[in-house]
Design a protein around this motif. Structure first.
Motif, short mmCIF file in Angstrom:
data_model
loop_
_atom_site.label_atom_id
_atom_site.label_comp_id
_atom_site.label_asym_id
_atom_site.label_seq_id
_atom_site.Cartn_x
_atom_site.Cartn_y
_atom_site.Cartn_z
N SER A 98 0.86 -1.17 0.00
CA SER A 98 0.00 0.00 0.00
C SER A 98 0.90 1.23 0.00
O SER A 98 2.10 1.15 0.29
CB SER A 98 -0.90 0.01 1.23
N ASP A 99 0.33 2.38 -0.32
CA ASP A 99 1.15 3.59 -0.28
C ASP A 99 1.67 3.84 1.14
O ASP A 99 2.82 4.27 1.33
CB ASP A 99 0.39 4.81 -0.82
N GLU A 100 0.86 3.52 2.16
CA GLU A 100 1.32 3.66 3.54
C GLU A 100 2.49 2.73 3.83
O GLU A 100 3.48 3.12 4.47
CB GLU A 100 0.18 3.38 4.52
N ASP A 101 2.41 1.48 3.37
CA ASP A 101 3.51 0.53 3.56
C ASP A 101 4.77 1.03 2.87
O ASP A 101 5.88 0.93 3.43
CB ASP A 101 3.14 -0.83 2.98
N LEU A 102 4.61 1.52 1.65
CA LEU A 102 5.78 1.99 0.89
C LEU A 102 6.53 3.07 1.64
O LEU A 102 7.76 3.00 1.81
CB LEU A 102 5.32 2.50 -0.48
N PHE A 103 5.81 4.07 2.14
CA PHE A 103 6.48 5.17 2.80
C PHE A 103 6.98 4.77 4.19
O PHE A 103 7.96 5.34 4.68
CB PHE A 103 5.55 6.38 2.86
N TRP A 104 6.34 3.79 4.84
CA TRP A 104 6.88 3.29 6.10
C TRP A 104 8.23 2.63 5.87
O TRP A 104 9.16 2.79 6.67
CB TRP A 104 5.91 2.28 6.72
N LEU A 105 8.37 1.91 4.76
CA LEU A 105 9.63 1.23 4.46
C LEU A 105 10.71 2.18 3.99
O LEU A 105 11.89 2.04 4.37
CB LEU A 105 9.40 0.16 3.39
N THR A 106 10.35 3.15 3.15
CA THR A 106 11.36 3.96 2.45
C THR A 106 11.47 5.37 2.96
O THR A 106 12.42 6.08 2.61
CB THR A 106 11.04 4.02 0.95
N GLY A 107 10.52 5.83 3.75
CA GLY A 107 10.48 7.23 4.15
C GLY A 107 9.69 8.05 3.15
O GLY A 107 9.30 7.57 2.08
N PRO A 108 9.42 9.32 3.47
CA PRO A 108 8.61 10.16 2.58
C PRO A 108 9.34 10.46 1.28
O PRO A 108 10.57 10.39 1.21
CB PRO A 108 8.36 11.42 3.41
N GLY A 109 8.56 10.82 0.27
CA GLY A 109 9.13 11.16 -1.02
C GLY A 109 8.14 10.97 -2.13
O GLY A 109 6.95 10.71 -1.90
N ASP A 110 8.61 11.11 -3.35
CA ASP A 110 7.77 10.87 -4.52
C ASP A 110 7.45 9.38 -4.62
O ASP A 110 8.36 8.54 -4.52
CB ASP A 110 8.51 11.35 -5.77
N LEU A 111 6.19 9.05 -4.82
CA LEU A 111 5.79 7.64 -4.79
C LEU A 111 6.53 6.82 -5.84
O LEU A 111 7.02 5.72 -5.55
CB LEU A 111 4.27 7.53 -4.98
N ALA A 112 6.61 7.31 -7.07
CA ALA A 112 7.28 6.55 -8.13
C ALA A 112 8.76 6.35 -7.80
O ALA A 112 9.32 5.26 -8.01
CB ALA A 112 7.13 7.26 -9.47
N THR A 113 9.41 7.39 -7.28
CA THR A 113 10.83 7.27 -6.93
C THR A 113 11.03 6.22 -5.84
O THR A 113 11.95 5.39 -5.91
CB THR A 113 11.36 8.63 -6.45
N GLN A 114 10.16 6.25 -4.83
CA GLN A 114 10.30 5.29 -3.74
C GLN A 114 9.98 3.87 -4.20
O GLN A 114 10.61 2.90 -3.75
CB GLN A 114 9.41 5.70 -2.56
N ALA A 115 9.00 3.72 -5.09
CA ALA A 115 8.70 2.38 -5.62
C ALA A 115 9.88 1.83 -6.42
O ALA A 115 10.20 0.64 -6.34
CB ALA A 115 7.45 2.43 -6.48
N ARG A 116 10.53 2.68 -7.17
CA ARG A 116 11.71 2.24 -7.93
C ARG A 116 12.86 1.88 -6.99
O ARG A 116 13.67 1.00 -7.32
CB ARG A 116 12.14 3.33 -8.91
N ARG A 117 12.94 2.52 -5.85
CA ARG A 117 13.96 2.15 -4.86
C ARG A 117 13.74 0.71 -4.39
O ARG A 117 14.69 -0.06 -4.24
CB ARG A 117 13.91 3.09 -3.66
N VAL A 118 12.47 0.36 -4.16
CA VAL A 118 12.16 -1.01 -3.76
C VAL A 118 12.49 -1.96 -4.91
O VAL A 118 13.09 -3.03 -4.70
CB VAL A 118 10.68 -1.13 -3.36
N GLN A 119 12.13 -1.58 -6.12
CA GLN A 119 12.40 -2.45 -7.26
C GLN A 119 13.89 -2.68 -7.47
O GLN A 119 14.31 -3.77 -7.90
CB GLN A 119 11.78 -1.86 -8.53
N ALA A 120 14.69 -1.69 -7.14
CA ALA A 120 16.15 -1.82 -7.31
C ALA A 120 16.74 -2.91 -6.43
O ALA A 120 17.85 -3.38 -6.69
CB ALA A 120 16.82 -0.48 -7.00
N LEU A 121 15.98 -3.36 -5.42
CA LEU A 121 16.46 -4.45 -4.57
C LEU A 121 16.32 -5.82 -5.25
O LEU A 121 16.86 -6.80 -4.74
CB LEU A 121 15.69 -4.46 -3.25
N GLY A 122 15.58 -5.88 -6.36
CA GLY A 122 15.50 -7.15 -7.07
C GLY A 122 14.17 -7.54 -7.69
O GLY A 122 14.15 -8.27 -8.68
#
Length: 327
Positions: free
Chosen positions: A198-222
């Motif tokens: 969820s968007d809440e889960d994403l920002f809990w994991l990565t911190g605040p920021g642009d949603l697409a940028t943070q999602a790509r950070r997660v994707q960069a893990l594999g």
């Protein structure tokens, strides 16, 4: 009856919590709680089976009356429970309160049938399983968290090309050792081919920021795909094409009258996996070359399935014939 599937379709194994949601009801004598089968991974298994995907489930199911209730619900949906051994410990209870339609939980989970599953309890994965889904609160406590991680590691290392999808479904109030939990989620993301947040889960994991940028950070893990659900604002998917270029697709959420959101994300997961299975793409190598149109269709089907779910009280995902319209 569950929708029919080709006997050659790969099966989905859902591993993770099954519990009883104690859902509030107002009675003539005051507030009461109705026991309903639930749990994030349990709900995904029920939803996937109702959508016609051959589905197995693994967790510790109690021999108490609530465990019987959980088994009966799995059986009624057509979920295969052969991997679940009876456990003489209590069932987890989750007392639910609704705040502006959003579910909040109080978990009673100490010494329960699922919580005390250990890595030695991990079953052999049947041949017909082509995908593993895991997540939820079963990744938080011990020893069950280690058991789930051991299962994911076994599937990732067995050389059979099975797809792994992870939905942490983060409940911050349930987490006691945040550093250990974050480390486990990081390891599981690196093992997974699809991660839903969820968007809440994403920002809990990565911190605040642009949603697409943070999602790509997660994707960069594999992961090959990162899905982000946005509630009434729909969902977005972030992937890469066969040449390594970025793909992003999005869908709007159908407009419906919301009863509550219990199980909505779980139904979304099942809808997405079922759509991949119907497209013949329930495999890691197929994700690498998944056309954007197929990805968008899978995302849209998942959103429609979740939209049906939120019109009902409690976790009550739709059967396949209830979401044919609009395909």
């Amino acid at each position: 009856m569950p929708a029919s599937s080709s006997p050659r379709s790969p099966a989905l194994l859902c591993a993770g919590e099954a519990l009883i949601d104690m859902v509030p009801r107002d009675t003539s004598e005051g507030r009461a709680f109705l026991p309903l089968p639930g749990g994030a991974v349990f709900n995904t298994a029920i939803a996937a089976a109702r959508l016609g995907t051959p589905t197995l489930f693994w967790y510790g199911l109690s021999t108490d009356l609530f465990g019987d209730q959980l088994r009966a619900a799995l059986d009624a949906a057509g979920v295969d429970t052969r991997l679940c051994r009876p456990v003489d410990r209590p069932t987890t209870l989750a007392f639910v309160t609704l705040v502006e339609g959003q579910a909040r939980y109080l978990f009673l989970d100490e010494n329960t049938a699922g919580r005390l599953l250990a890595p030695d309890d991990v079953p052999e994965v049947p041949e017909e399983v082509g995908a593993l889904f895991l997540g939820g609160i079963s990744l938080v406590g011990e020893p069950v968290g280690s058991a789930m991680e051991a299962l994911a590691g076994r599937v990732a290392a067995d050389g059979r090309g099975r797809l792994i999808m992870l939905d942490p479904n983060i409940r911050p109030g349930f987490i006691r050792d945040e550093a250990a939990y974050r480390a486990r989620i990081d390891r599981l993301i690196r093992l997974s081919h699809v991660v839903k947040l969820s968007d809440e889960d994403l920002f809990w994991l990565t911190g605040p920021g642009d949603l697409a940028t943070q999602a790509r950070r997660v994707q960069a893990l594999g992961p090959r795909l990162v899905l982000v659900t946005l509630g009434a604002r729909g969902a977005r998917a972030f992937g890469r094409d066969a040449q390594g270029g970025d793909i992003e697709v999005s869908v709007a959420a159908p407009v419906v009258t919301v009863a509550d959101t219990v199980g909505a994300g779980d139904t979304f997961n099942a809808g997405f996996l079922s759509a991949l299975a119907e497209a013949g793409a329930l495999a890691p190598d197929r994700l690498a070359a998944l056309p954007p149109a197929t990805l968008q269709a899978a995302l849209a089907f998942a959103a429609r399935a979740a939209a049906v779910s939120v019109t009902r009280a409690g976790a009550n995902p739709p059967w396949r014939n209830e979401i044919v319209e609009g395909e």
